[in-house]
Design an enzyme around this catalytic site. Structure first.
Site, PDB file in Angstrom:
ATOM      1  N   LYS A 148     -64.857-125.087 -40.252  1.00  0.00           N
ATOM      2  CA  LYS A 148     -65.189-126.169 -39.223  1.00  0.00           C
ATOM      3  C   LYS A 148     -66.289-126.911 -39.356  1.00  0.00           C
ATOM      4  CE  LYS A 148     -65.670-127.064 -34.164  1.00  0.00           C
ATOM      5  NZ  LYS A 148     -65.419-126.651 -32.952  1.00  0.00           N
TER       6      LYS A 148
ATOM      7  N   ARG B  62     -65.585-134.413 -27.290  1.00  0.00           N
ATOM      8  CA  ARG B  62     -66.487-134.123 -26.412  1.00  0.00           C
ATOM      9  C   ARG B  62     -66.592-134.879 -24.863  1.00  0.00           C
ATOM     10  NH1 ARG B  62     -70.944-133.086 -31.367  1.00  0.00           N
ATOM     11  NH2 ARG B  62     -69.708-131.315 -32.225  1.00  0.00           N
TER      12      ARG B  62
ATOM     13  N   TYR C 295     -52.803-134.400 -31.410  1.00  0.00           N
ATOM     14  CA  TYR C 295     -52.666-135.043 -30.046  1.00  0.00           C
ATOM     15  C   TYR C 295     -50.984-135.895 -30.172  1.00  0.00           C
ATOM     16  CZ  TYR C 295     -57.243-133.465 -29.714  1.00  0.00           C
ATOM     17  OH  TYR C 295     -58.280-132.550 -29.602  1.00  0.00           O
TER      18      TYR C 295
ATOM     19  N   ARG D  63     -74.757-129.564 -33.561  1.00  0.00           N
ATOM     20  CA  ARG D  63     -74.180-128.297 -33.900  1.00  0.00           C
ATOM     21  C   ARG D  63     -74.154-128.007 -35.573  1.00  0.00           C
ATOM     22  NH1 ARG D  63     -69.691-129.455 -29.321  1.00  0.00           N
ATOM     23  NH2 ARG D  63     -71.047-128.723 -27.550  1.00  0.00           N
TER      24      ARG D  63
ATOM     25  N   LYS E 290     -60.685-127.881 -40.212  1.00  0.00           N
ATOM     26  CA  LYS E 290     -61.045-128.787 -39.128  1.00  0.00           C
ATOM     27  C   LYS E 290     -62.345-129.879 -39.539  1.00  0.00           C
ATOM     28  CE  LYS E 290     -62.086-129.020 -34.387  1.00  0.00           C
ATOM     29  NZ  LYS E 290     -62.689-128.288 -33.329  1.00  0.00           N
TER      30      LYS E 290
HETATM   31  C1  PBG Z   1     -65.386-126.531 -29.641  1.00  0.00           C
HETATM   32  C2  PBG Z   1     -64.295-127.359 -29.980  1.00  0.00           C
HETATM   33  C3  PBG Z   1     -64.405-128.940 -30.398  1.00  0.00           C
HETATM   34  C4  PBG Z   1     -63.054-129.474 -30.925  1.00  0.00           C
HETATM   35  C5  PBG Z   1     -62.214-128.321 -30.772  1.00  0.00           C
HETATM   36  N1  PBG Z   1     -62.938-127.192 -30.355  1.00  0.00           N
HETATM   37  C6  PBG Z   1     -65.612-129.700 -30.373  1.00  0.00           C
HETATM   38  C7  PBG Z   1     -66.832-129.395 -31.192  1.00  0.00           C
HETATM   39  O1  PBG Z   1     -66.987-128.683 -32.005  1.00  0.00           O
HETATM   40  O2  PBG Z   1     -67.946-130.081 -31.203  1.00  0.00           O
HETATM   41  C8  PBG Z   1     -62.983-130.721 -31.356  1.00  0.00           C
HETATM   42  C9  PBG Z   1     -61.416-131.164 -31.368  1.00  0.00           C
HETATM   43  C10 PBG Z   1     -61.071-132.560 -31.503  1.00  0.00           C
HETATM   44  O3  PBG Z   1     -62.217-133.331 -31.970  1.00  0.00           O
HETATM   45  O4  PBG Z   1     -60.224-133.061 -31.190  1.00  0.00           O
HETATM   46  N2  PBG Z   1     -64.854-125.858 -28.405  1.00  0.00           N
END
Ligand code: PBG
Length: 316
Positions: A188, A198, A306, A210, A241
């Protein structure tokens, strides 16, 4: 080369990659209340759903043939430790048991993270203003156990703490939840493409970013190391991701592991496709279909998107 491209029946005969409804995973954002279906401004076409409405969306997804759901929750309360994340009364746990009970053939995957649940928006507990990796592991394990107890087929830790897959596996096994699998958000990246999510999940960090625990977008080798560690710790499947900007990582990971791979076409990718189509840059359905096929071609078994329910409908 043109002989086999001349007409659709020939192209169909030699097509190398296929996208089918069961390859698609539909994310849902579940909120407290009843009868709630509140459109999310940052994600046109996506809504916050109360548990009853999420069950309806789950039925539509199953009717379209999608492979699974991925549930995110917005809790009724937030605190320093994110304690609502492991409460059985909160939307993810309630939606998981409602859907798993009513639709036993539709696997439910749950997102395991604290960022939607902490008052400060970080993915773990803070010590001296920084996320305390090791203190967070026990809390993530509690979240995973509560999701698994509610009926999740797979839990998907997205927090990027070191050691979380092993900690979650141990807690599931100790809790007599050996059948629940782990889909690790193995690679990720600290991506700008999570922006719309967010807003949708109300999980923007109150301060900082992050990059201290998510991967540097410049580092494909480090991404592979992350993935190999998650395999060692007991992951059943791995995720890359975002998806489209990281197809190289997906393709390399495909060569490194025999585990199933998922790729997450994240909120910013979705928003770009929607905005491009709305601006007349391309045909919406053709663009979405090509992007999803490209993610499959690079090596994803599953594509989290989505567009899942709608795109599955196109493929029936
Ligand atoms: C964290 C999480 C995120 C996404 C999925 N799980 C946000 C992040 O890490 O800031 C992002 C998914 C998306 O942008 O569609 N719980």
């Amino acid at each position: 080369m043109r002989r086999l491209r001349r007409a659709e029946p020939l192209r169909r005969m030699v097509r190398e990659t296929h996208l089918r409804p069961e390859h698609l995973v539909q994310p849902l954002f579940v909120v407290p209340g009843e009868g709630v279906e509140q459109p999310i401004a940052s994600l046109p076409g996506v809504s916050h759903l109360s548990v009853d409405r999420a069950l309806e969306a789950a039925r539509r997804a199953q009717a379209a043939g999608v492979g699974a759901l991925l549930l995110f929750g917005l809790p009724s309360r937030k605190d320093e430790r994110g304690s609502s994340a492991w409460s059985d009364e909160e939307p993810v746990q309630r939606a998981t048991s409602a859907i798993a009970g009513a639709l036993p053939d539709l696997p439910v995957i749950t997102d395991v993270c604290l960022c939607q649940y902490t008052s400060h928006g970080a993915c773990g507990v803070l010590r001296d203003g920084a996320v305390d990796n090791d203190a967070t592991l026990e809390l993530l394990a509690r979240v995973a156990v509560s999701h698994a107890s509610a009926g999740a087929a797979l839990v998907a830790p997205s927090d990027m703490m070191d050691g979380r897959v092993g900690a979650i596996r141990a807690a599931l096994d100790a809790g007599d939840l050996q059948d629940t699998g782990i889909l690790a958000y193995a690679t990720k990246f600290a991506s700008v493409f999570y922006g719309p999510f967010r807003e949708a999940a109300d999980s923007t960090p109150a301060s900082g970013d992050r990059r201290g625990y998510q991967l540097d977008p410049a580092n494909p080798r480090e991404a592979l190391r992350e993935a190999l560690l998650d395999i060692d710790e007991g992951a059943d499947a791995l995720m890359v991701k975002p998806a489209l900007p990281y197809l190289d990582v997906l393709a390399r990971l495909r060569d490194e592991t025999l585990l199933p791979l998922a790729a997450y076409q994240v909120s910013g990718e979705y928003a770009m496709l929607e905005a491009g189509a709305a601006a007349g840059a391309f045909d919406r359905r053709a663009a979405v279909s090509e992007a999803l096929l490209a993610i499959r071609r690079a090596g994803a078994d599953l594509v989290i998107t989505y567009h899942a329910t709608e795109a599955a409908g196109w493929l029936r």
